[in-house]
Design an enzyme around this catalytic site. Sequence first.
Site, short mmCIF file in Angstrom:
data_model
loop_
_atom_site.label_atom_id
_atom_site.label_comp_id
_atom_site.label_asym_id
_atom_site.label_seq_id
_atom_site.Cartn_x
_atom_site.Cartn_y
_atom_site.Cartn_z
N HIS A 104 19.41 2.22 26.78
CA HIS A 104 18.72 0.97 27.08
C HIS A 104 18.48 -0.03 25.95
O HIS A 104 17.57 -0.78 26.31
CB HIS A 104 17.47 1.08 28.01
CG HIS A 104 18.01 1.65 29.54
ND1 HIS A 104 18.43 0.98 30.49
CD2 HIS A 104 18.01 2.87 29.83
CE1 HIS A 104 18.79 1.72 31.60
NE2 HIS A 104 18.50 2.92 31.11
N LYS A 132 6.98 23.91 -0.34
CA LYS A 132 7.88 24.90 -0.80
C LYS A 132 7.35 24.98 -2.54
O LYS A 132 7.22 25.92 -2.87
CB LYS A 132 9.27 24.60 -1.00
CG LYS A 132 10.16 25.46 -1.86
CD LYS A 132 11.68 25.04 -1.63
CE LYS A 132 12.50 25.83 -2.49
NZ LYS A 132 13.92 25.50 -2.28
N GLY A 180 14.26 23.50 1.42
CA GLY A 180 13.43 22.83 2.27
C GLY A 180 13.79 22.52 3.46
O GLY A 180 13.31 22.84 4.53
N ARG A 181 15.19 21.98 3.74
CA ARG A 181 15.61 21.59 5.05
C ARG A 181 16.32 22.68 5.72
O ARG A 181 16.61 22.45 6.82
CB ARG A 181 16.63 20.50 4.67
CG ARG A 181 17.86 20.56 3.72
CD ARG A 181 18.21 19.32 3.45
NE ARG A 181 19.32 19.49 2.27
CZ ARG A 181 19.05 19.51 0.92
NH1 ARG A 181 17.65 19.28 0.65
NH2 ARG A 181 19.86 19.69 -0.05
N LYS A 229 10.04 9.38 -7.07
CA LYS A 229 8.64 10.00 -7.51
C LYS A 229 8.18 9.80 -8.69
O LYS A 229 6.91 9.62 -9.01
CB LYS A 229 8.98 11.58 -7.02
CG LYS A 229 9.43 12.13 -5.71
CD LYS A 229 9.49 13.61 -5.87
CE LYS A 229 9.96 14.14 -4.47
NZ LYS A 229 10.31 15.47 -4.69
N GLU A 280 2.09 14.05 -1.70
CA GLU A 280 1.66 13.45 -0.31
C GLU A 280 0.85 14.76 0.20
O GLU A 280 -0.33 14.43 0.80
CB GLU A 280 2.88 13.13 0.60
CG GLU A 280 3.69 11.89 0.09
CD GLU A 280 4.58 12.10 -1.09
OE1 GLU A 280 4.60 13.08 -1.67
OE2 GLU A 280 5.47 11.29 -0.99
N GLU A 304 20.11 14.57 3.50
CA GLU A 304 19.79 15.24 2.12
C GLU A 304 20.62 16.29 1.65
O GLU A 304 20.67 16.31 0.55
CB GLU A 304 18.36 15.86 2.17
CG GLU A 304 17.42 15.81 1.11
CD GLU A 304 16.08 16.33 1.30
OE1 GLU A 304 15.35 15.54 0.65
OE2 GLU A 304 15.82 17.17 1.82
O1 F6P Z 1 11.44 15.05 -2.13
C1 F6P Z 1 12.11 15.71 -1.23
C2 F6P Z 1 11.57 16.97 -0.66
O2 F6P Z 1 11.87 17.98 -1.80
C3 F6P Z 1 12.63 17.79 0.40
O3 F6P Z 1 13.62 18.41 -0.08
C4 F6P Z 1 11.44 18.74 0.79
O4 F6P Z 1 11.81 19.20 2.12
C5 F6P Z 1 10.22 17.95 0.78
O5 F6P Z 1 10.36 17.00 -0.35
C6 F6P Z 1 9.01 18.83 0.87
O6 F6P Z 1 9.04 19.53 -0.26
P1 F6P Z 1 7.86 20.60 -0.59
O7 F6P Z 1 7.91 21.77 0.47
O8 F6P Z 1 7.99 21.45 -2.05
O9 F6P Z 1 6.36 20.07 -0.50
#
Ligand code: F6P
Length: 549
Positions: free
Chosen positions: A384, A206, A267-268, A512, A212, A353
């Site tokens: 189990h 987003k 995002g979620r 972060k 990452e 979240e």
């Molecule tokens: O760090 C959390 C977060 O911002 C989530 O809310 C989001 O879904 C995820 O990281 C990924 O963010 P992006 O889509 O901006 O890479």
Amino acid sequence: MKHLHDLPAWSKLWNHFDETKARHMREMFEQDPQRAERYWLQVGGLMVDYSKNRINDETMSLLFELAREAGVPERMRQMFHGEKINTTENRAVLHVALRNRTNSPIVVDGEDVMPKVNRVLQRMGEFAHEVRSGSWLGYTNQVITDVVNIGIGGSDLGPLMMCTALKPFGHPRLNMHFVSNVDGSQLRDVLSKVHPETTLFIIASKTFTTQETLTNALTAREWFLNHAGDEEAVAKHFAAVSTNQKAVAEFGIDTANMFEFWDWVGGRYSLWSAIGLPIMLYLGEENFIEMLNGAHLMDQHFINTPLERNLPAILALIGIWYINYYGGGSHVIAPYDQHLHRLPKFIQQLDMESNGKQVTLDGKAVGYETSPIIWGETGINGQHAFFQLLHQGTHITPIDLIASLEKRSNLPGHHEILLANVFAQAEAFMRGKTPDEVRAELKAQGMDEARIEELVPHKTFSGNRPTNLILMDKVNPRNMGSLIAMYEHKTFVQGIIWGINSFDQWGVELGKQLAKTILGELTGETVPQKHDSSTERLIRLYLQTNRKS
Ligand code: F6P
């Protein structure tokens, strides 16, 4: 803003809790033959049996009162009308616009968002058609066989969960891969399985600033260029999904290959947007639209149905009953369908979240519990493993048991065993086993009295443990759309009652920021900074280990 503690229904519910907490669901079922029918709701292909909860009509009516006093209907209306209910980010919250299949205008800042929603959907459809039909060719004119989605959190879990859940609908030529972890072993494993000439990478972020994702994307790009040797080939193998056009261009992806979404999609809550591109590639446009249709069906039910028959609201209120009155700090998601094994992780992000917050919208400490810890696993495997705690442990943990009525394979006997277990677990959690039942059972086995009395406490189940049984008539795109929309709205309603902002996530920021500082120290780009002694020791240890190797 009114505080939850000051709402009349909040105190009335405490009195009601004191009066009813000792009642057992066994008796409730015995006294009320209509219970199963009354506490049952169906929306489209989703059926929910919520009768095995520690509720009666008075509980529910007080909970509905609480919802009204907390302003749930008004807040729902605000969301559907594009008002900026995400106040800390000054944003509207409009995942419902992404699946607004009636196409009625939804206005944000004076602009109807539907034309741009439809435009992106159409572009996604065209792209998916090209890839699926084989007319989209790689740099050596070969068809695409592998799609690698690089993203994390909401830019990973939704597409991963949906593609896994709907595998039987997937394109037979396309292998879907998902890379989220910056631990290079995940990307390396995927790259070892795919070929650069036939692989399409989707970089999903987003913000397009997530470290990452960008690190994985850069490595994938480098790997690709090592094979292709030509920058121009990138356009045929890399697409981006983002709200940040500038960052996508800076990264080196042609913005003609960018699928856009907007800041009013959290995002979620984003799998319905261009973030769902892997879903559309795998399932096809028609099935993607079916998924949107299923979600829209739930949206319509949610916004148009009185609280008393409103499925997401009812599940939310029952959740509040356990979290805030019974002190149930966690909630289990137990899908019995193997293809739904990613669902607990998805719901975990959605709920935790969104509602893992400690201050109300006006910045005051909440003073009550908010989001429960969401966890889970396929139900049959859980039985189990951790179900022991759910049956006989000291916590009250509500459980959502989720299953498909339709057989998911034609292997004889399997589905009957599966569903027998689902129904049996719900019954066992509710009924439990009394000491007298244990005695009778052991006596029938010929055990002597003394040994029986030793074993009775260990073999007794208190029961009275709550479950929701969520049945799908089949696992298909439409029902999956409805299921996820149901959980989204459930989360929203709980957030309204707690008076919190379910749509920001500031809690992820501190880690972060600190990681950026520490990264400089680990790579030697910055001189060691002042930290606590534990962190400094860890950094030293890393540097020593690294020097040795
Ligand atoms: O760090 C959390 C977060 O911002 C989530 O809310 C989001 O879904 C995820 O990281 C990924 O963010 P992006 O889509 O901006 O890479």
